[in-house]
Each structure stands twice: as C-alpha cells, then as structure tokens.
Design an enzyme around this catalytic site. Structure first.
Site, PDB file in Angstrom:
ATOM      1  N   ASP A 121       0.822  -1.205   0.000  1.00  0.00           N
ATOM      2  CA  ASP A 121       0.000   0.000   0.000  1.00  0.00           C
ATOM      3  C   ASP A 121       0.863   1.266   0.000  1.00  0.00           C
ATOM      4  OD1 ASP A 121      -2.815   0.941   0.352  1.00  0.00           O
ATOM      5  OD2 ASP A 121      -2.021   1.845   2.175  1.00  0.00           O
ATOM      6  N   GLU A 127       1.923  -0.543  -5.016  1.00  0.00           N
ATOM      7  CA  GLU A 127       0.896   0.435  -5.330  1.00  0.00           C
ATOM      8  C   GLU A 127       1.594   1.789  -5.316  1.00  0.00           C
ATOM      9  OE1 GLU A 127      -3.061   2.809  -3.986  1.00  0.00           O
ATOM     10  OE2 GLU A 127      -1.429   2.399  -2.618  1.00  0.00           O
TER      11      GLU A 127
HETATM   12  C1  NOJ Z   1      -4.407   2.927  -0.992  1.00  0.00           C
HETATM   13  C2  NOJ Z   1      -5.541   1.977  -0.769  1.00  0.00           C
HETATM   14  O1  NOJ Z   1      -5.766   1.254  -1.945  1.00  0.00           O
HETATM   15  C3  NOJ Z   1      -6.709   2.812  -0.341  1.00  0.00           C
HETATM   16  O2  NOJ Z   1      -7.905   2.087  -0.337  1.00  0.00           O
HETATM   17  C4  NOJ Z   1      -6.398   3.392   1.010  1.00  0.00           C
HETATM   18  O3  NOJ Z   1      -7.440   4.265   1.393  1.00  0.00           O
HETATM   19  C5  NOJ Z   1      -5.092   4.189   0.989  1.00  0.00           C
HETATM   20  N1  NOJ Z   1      -4.049   3.503   0.286  1.00  0.00           N
HETATM   21  C6  NOJ Z   1      -4.596   4.447   2.382  1.00  0.00           C
HETATM   22  O4  NOJ Z   1      -4.138   3.256   2.963  1.00  0.00           O
END
Ligand code: NOJ
Ligand code: MG
Length: 582
Positions: A224, A290
C-alpha cells in the site's frame, strides 16, 4: 516463415523465456474481503465466505488472489488502518481461517497475495497509543512523525501538507497534562498516523511482519502507498495537489516517490528471497507496488532486479478511450520495464477507482472523477460495458501480468446512485462542503452478486449487505452469466483460457500495420514462435476488416461480413508458422 523475428522494425517487446517464474505472466484477482462473500449473514464479507467460493476462481482461470486488508482494525478506512498486523479482524474471521484460506487456495492451484500497509498504522495500534502517553522526544513518539507546531504557541501545523482524503495532514495531540502539545502527520485519515521509516525499529518491525505472513505460506504482498513511505526529512512546505495519484511529471513532491523508498524494497526483497527454494521458481514470493508514479520510467525503478517484482501500471488504468493514448502508454511501459528486465503489470480497476464499465461510459476528457452520485451526470452504461469488454480483451493479450478487480468479470458497473447517507468512505466525509469535495469510493465496493433470485443476490445467507446493491446487479449475477455465450463472464473465462494455453503473457509484442489513429493492432507471438495472435481494437466509428485467420475470441459481435465494429477487440490467430500448420 512469418514468425516475428527480433529484427521486425515494429517489435516493441521480446518474448519471455517459457521457464520464467509464475508471477511474470500471472493474472491476479483482487478480492475486497468485505464485499465478496458473506458466510454469517452480518452483511460483511468474510474469510469463510471467500474459502467457499474459491473454486469459482479456479474455474475462472486466474493464477492468484490478492486480498485487501483483513487485519484487526477499527475500520475507519475499511481496514487500511491496521491495529494488529498479525491477527484477523473478528468481522472477517480468525487466524485459523486465514490459514485454511491459504491452504485451500494452494490446493486449488491458486497463489495468495496479501495486503501490506506500511505507510501508516491505525491510531488504535499499540505503538500510537504508547506515543500518545509518552513525552515529546521519546522513543515511543519517534516511531511516528511528531513535530512541534509553528507560530509563537505552536498553534499552526508544522507545514502545509494536506491529507489525501481532504483537510489538513496534521493533527494536534494534548500533552499528558492536558495542554495543547505536538502535531503528528497523517497523509490519510486522522486515524492513520504515518510511521517514520528512518527509524530502525520501524524497519525491523515490518521485516518481522513480512516473515510472519511468509511463514504462514502467503505467496506475496501488495504494498500500500509504496511511493509514500519516505518523506523529505526537512518536511518542506509544498505546492500543488496532494492527491495520492497526482504526482506531476517533473515536480518532485516531498512525500511521494523519494529515492529513499528503494532501500526499503531492496531490504524486503532480500527477506523474500530467503524463502525461495533453489531450483523451484514456483516458490518465489512477490512484492507488488501500489505506486502512483509518473512517468513510466520512474515507476520502473520499483521493479529493478533487486526490488519489487511488480508495480501496478496506473498510467494504463488512467488512459482515456483513445487508440493513440493506448499505443503510447503500452509502448512506454514495455520499454521502461524491459530496461530493468521486469514484466509490466496491467490493471484497469481496483477498489479506489470508478469501475471501468462505468468510467468508459463517461466523457473521455481525461478528467479524474472521484466517485459518482445520484445527482451527477450518469455514465452511458451500454457504451461503458462495451468499451470495458474491449479494453479487458486488449489488456489480457498484452505480455506481462495483470490484475482483475472482483466483479469486473461480470461487467459490474459502479453504483452511481448510492444515497449519500449510506456512504462510508472517509474521503466523502472529510471533503463534504469543501472545494476538495470527493463523492468517494463506495460505489466500486458494492457486495458481489452471485444468484439473481436470492436476497442480497447470494452475497450472504440473508438480505444484509453493508452497502446497498443496485437492482441492475440481479441480471448480472454469476448464475445468469454462467455458461451463457456472449456473457461477460464467458468472455473473461475464454480470454483467460486462451491467454494461458498459448502463454500470451510470455509473448512478444509488435505493432501491426492495421494500427491507425482509430485502431490499435498488435501481434503477440509466443516465446517458442509457434503461435502468433493479431489483436485488433477498433476505437473508431467504421468497421475494420480483418486479414485471413481464425477468430479466437471477440469482445462483442462482429459485423455480418466479419469486420470489427466500433469499441470491440478481436483476437485472431494468424497462420504463421510451420509448427502450427503441421
Ligand atoms: C491505498 C488503498 O488502496 C486505499 O484504499 C487506502 O485508502 C489508501 N491507500 C490508504 O491506505
Ligand atoms: Mg460476514
């Protein structure tokens, strides 16, 4: 003999060795646990529900699942606010359920990727609770980014950073004696304090968390906010938008894509590699970033040989429905990743963006929309679905790996008329009434639809669903599409079947001369040269005639004389090689 040779002028990407490890061409299906299958009727999906439905994924033909967070959490951001990284939230089940899930998936031939949230913890995490009762300058506070405020009384936040979810990126805590104290950084919700990755204790802790899950048998981690862990140590004021996805080319933001993040991923790669069984590439465990980073070349830094294995190709996800734009992003991505020896990881949808069956039905003006509400202009559903099917058929023919988001195989649209009072996404509540207003991400997180004739469309045993499902989900349920020629589910199964059978994920890519301002056409040739498919996507109004060959698959009906109509993708098997004609 017609085989695409390395000297073909339009060759963009060479084929992978057929022996390359599983993840280089894997198709990974994202499960959003609270919305996939509910076993106990509380209206929230759970791990036992997932276990029961795993055979559906084997039959769909994917290689792996990625599960969004299922850890102990107060659920202020649907589990992306983790209070205990080593246990399961009771909403979803118990640790034993996670073990059973991993075992069952493996028995079915599916790998399991879990979510790792290292940029922030929940404010309920014991570390943050300890930091709150400890004094400024203490070891407890040093795990987070606590700073004194600006102004004579420290009343102003330490800098001007905003939260991605809206509002200020800093919150102030009281001193133990009740007087106003320091501020802490949270790039997301106030309940998601950012941890300080310069602190060795933090690094050690996340190594241990990785090992905890690796020891339980997971095959990898989706990381993440991978581009956000390291901040410019001066924490300087910034200009420009703070949106997670807006990191403009040439403008380095002090909290995004700092070079220091790469040390962390080298360290993690070394941990993961100790789990590889020598001589068994199938045992490799993976990291997927990500990282909302541009341009493609910067993104490729995350997948250098000693760092992560995959990074979501968000520039591809954000591409508007336009032939030239796709040609550009495909070529730039393949070239950047080829330069570091990494495959490209294609993706069209996830739990943070408008579902592509709806996105492509909106004006293709390149404008980002954060959710759709009942009073907003509505997408053209038929147009969106048609383009979504064509886009997926194009994506699954590209060399590299791909991620699918639950429900896209049914052509599920966004819920675009959710009543505002049921919205749960913190972005909605934090931006309400401000000029940063975001409708939020609830519309893409609606519970799955399995059986058209049951309450909650078979999501759970009763009628409960944590978000209401739109009526249109009934006709799109799995049982309405299963085995039906022309259904979106059948299309996905066929695409995944041919892709795997002919190893198109390991193939080469060369542009075909049919490519024009309105047509995207490429050839994918398997590594052994025995199969070439021509993939044609028509973005223009006029049908495109096909050369000689067998139509393997089409995202929609062809014209009466066999041409490719508008917003349609066709896979054509070309009669290219000796082996094939034997
Ligand atoms: C990216 C995640 O995919 C999202 O859903 C989340 O709100 C943010 N990161 C914070 O963790
Ligand atoms: Mg449940």
């Amino acid at each position: 003999m017609g085989r695409v040779s390395p000297t073909t002028p339009d060759l963009v990407h060479h084929a992978d060795s057929p022996e390359s490890p599983w993840w280089r061409d894997a198709v990974i299906y994202q499960i959003y646990p609270r919305s996939w299958a509910d076993s106990d009727g509380d209206g929230i999906g759970d791990l036992p529900g997932i276990i029961d439905h795993l055979p559906y994924l084997r039959d769909l033909g994917v290689d792996a699942v990625w599960l969004s967070p299922f850890y102990v959490s107060p659920m202020h951001d649907a589990g992306y606010d983790v209070a205990d990284y080593r246990d399961i939230d009771p909403l979803f089940g118990r640790l034993a359920d996670a073990d059973r899930l991993i075992d069952t998936a493996h028995d079915l031939g599916l790998k399991v990727v879990v979510d790792l949230v290292p940029n922030h913890t929940s404010s309920d995490h014991p570390w943050f609770q300890e930091a709150l009762t400890a004094p400024p300058g203490s070891a407890e506070r040093a795990r987070y980014l606590f700073r004194d405020g600006r102004g004579p009384h420290g009343d102003l936040p330490p800098n001007n950073w905003r939260s991605v979810f809206g509002g200020t990126g800093w919150s102030r805590v009281p001193n133990p004696d009740g007087t106003p104290g320091q501020w802490y950084l949270h790039l997301f919700d106030t309940t998601q304090p950012d941890v300080d990755w310069d602190n060795p204790e933090v690094r050690d802790e996340y190594d241990a968390i990785l090992r905890f899950w690796l020891d339980r048998g997971v095959d990898g981690f989706r990381v993440d906010v991978a581009h956000g862990l390291v901040k410019d140590p001066a924490l300087p004021d910034t200009t420009g938008s703070m949106h997670l996805t807006e990191n403009p080319v040439g403008h380095v933001m002090p909290m995004w894509d700092q070079d220091g993040v790469h040390d962390i991923y080298r360290r993690w790669r070394a941990v993961l590699d100790t789990y590889t069984i020598p001589g068994d590439p199938d045992s490799q465990r993976i990291l997927c970033a990500e990282a909302w980073v541009r341009p493609e070349e910067r993104l490729s830094h995350y997948v250098r040989p000693d760092e992560m294995h995959q990074a979501f190709n968000f520039p591809f996800l954000e591409t508007p429905w336009d032939s030239a734009a796709y040609r550009h992003v495909i070529e730039a991505s393949l070239r950047s990743n080829d330069a570091v020896g990494a495959p490209t990881t294609w993706v069209l949808a996830n739990h943070d963006v408008i579902r592509h069956a709806s996105r492509f039905g909106l004006p293709q003006d390149g404008q980002r929309r954060n959710g759709i509400g009942a009073h907003d202009p509505q997408p053209d559903a038929a147009l969106g679905l048609r383009r979504a099917r064509a886009a997926t058929a194009m994506m699954l023919a590209l060399p590299g790996g791909a991620y699918l988001y639950q429900g896209e195989e049914l052509g599920l649209p966004e819920h675009t008329t959710l009543p505002d009072e049921v919205r749960q996404d913190p972005t909605y509540h934090r931006t309400l009434g401000t000029d940063e207003f975001q409708r939020g991400r609830d519309g893409c997180r609606i519970p799955m639809t399995w059986r058209h004739d049951q309450p909650s469309f078979g999501f759970g045993p009763g009628a409960n669903t944590w978000l209401p499902q739109p009526d249109t989900y009934g006709d799109l349920a799995v049982d309405r599409q299963d085995g039906i020629p022309g259904s979106t589910l059948t299309l996905y199964r066929d695409l995944l079947h041919y892709r795997r059978k002919h190893r198109f994920g390991h193939g080469s890519l060369a542009w075909d001369s049919l490519t024009s301002t309105t047509v995207l056409a490429f050839r994918n040739t398997s590594g052994d040269g025995t199969r070439t498919a021509l993939i044609v996507t028509n973005f223009g109004p006029d049908p495109v005639a096909l050369p000689e060959g067998d139509v393997l698959i089409a995202s929609g009906p062809l014209t009466d004389d066999g041409a490719v109509p508008t917003d349609t993708t066709v896979w054509l098997r070309l009669p290219t090689t000796q082996e094939e004609t034997r």
